[in-house]
Design an enzyme around this catalytic site. Sequence first.
Site: not given
Length: 429
Positions: A63, A305
């Site tokens: 993130l 991912d």
Amino acid sequence: MKFIIKNGTIVNPARGQHEQGDVVVENGKIVSLGGHADEQGAEVYDATGCFVTPGLIDMHVHLREPGQTGKEDIHTGTQAAAAGGVTRVATMANTSPVIDSATVLRSVQKRVEESGVVKVSIIGAISKGLEGKQLSGMGGMAKAGAVAFSDDGRYVESADFMRRAMEYADMLDKMIIDHAEDMTMCRQGFMNEGTNSYCMGVTGRPAAGEDIAVARDIILSELTGCHLHVAHVSSARAVELIRQAKKRGSRVTTEVTAQHLYFTDDYLKGYEPVYKMAPPIRAEKDRQALLEGVLDGTIDAIITDHAPHANEEKDVPFCCAPNGIAGLETSLGSVLTMFYHTHRLSIDRIVELMSTNPARLLRVEGGILNAGKPADITVINPDYEWTVHGKDLYTKTLFTPYEGITLKGKAVLTLVDGQVVMKEGKVLK
């Protein structure tokens, strides 16, 4: 307010449930599953022709917050998750500062409370600063809620250090998630080493570098008893090493990305940086081994991912671009196209790989629909055909390897704690 998902096919593999019926949600919880619900006073969503599943869980995302919000932030990243039907993500520690202490971990938790659209679990670093020299504050982070430990993005090069980290993680009853690439072999490479890299004149990252790292850390896992989870496996030999370890009863699990299942290094012939990632997309024989690993159960989870970069970072010559792509919004469609519509996997097995198993591995709530439990739900239209365009995605980056590709299957409704956060492709938070 009562909310009813009506006429869908409930796919709930953790309970062995696959049946048409209604799901009733009230006060953030599931009230009932199956049968025909009374619609009086309720908001109704017609899920005819759709699958109603436990919320998808992506156990490997980046993130980018704190410190790298030009690439992504908690709000945009969790918006992308909601758009992709994902109700929980586990975010990696390679931020700035690194999530290597309880203090940093709690600051991320606070940001999630302030701006998260879906649920976020946090993976703490193995080493301070991801330097592989000094153990992070693993005990404090475990107490604060870290679900696992990983230096993902970097390989822990010292075998002795990794042994100590595994011993400590095992004491804390947490798994180690391993970015398995021996960087003494792979550091200077930009793509899979093979015929294509030689023809293109690009330095490669040999699959042997991944194989050696996986073999070493399986041995260390068997020595320490620590649960080793191999991140984003990409090579045929690594899959076989994990398969044999599992047959021996070792505490080893693994995951694969949707893009490694879909693409091969043939796509890199145009020197497009959008396909550049680590580990790299490999040859067709490796992709086939990954597919077989999914089919025979060697591979436990399908992940993204999700590792976006700022557009100006990716819009450069191939060898200058950073590794990583955005994947949260394309993963489900890619998997449905690759497996469900080719009759290789049932929707039940796909839900196991993308929800039930990740919840089990992370030891978090979710992966199952149960009355009285939080209503984290994904509704999937398996026949929805859509063409991917980066400009239409919620993630900050415009770059996607699926640009212009038509996928079949999409999440059309996402509920988190009973709240609709995405409906018909529009994120509502």
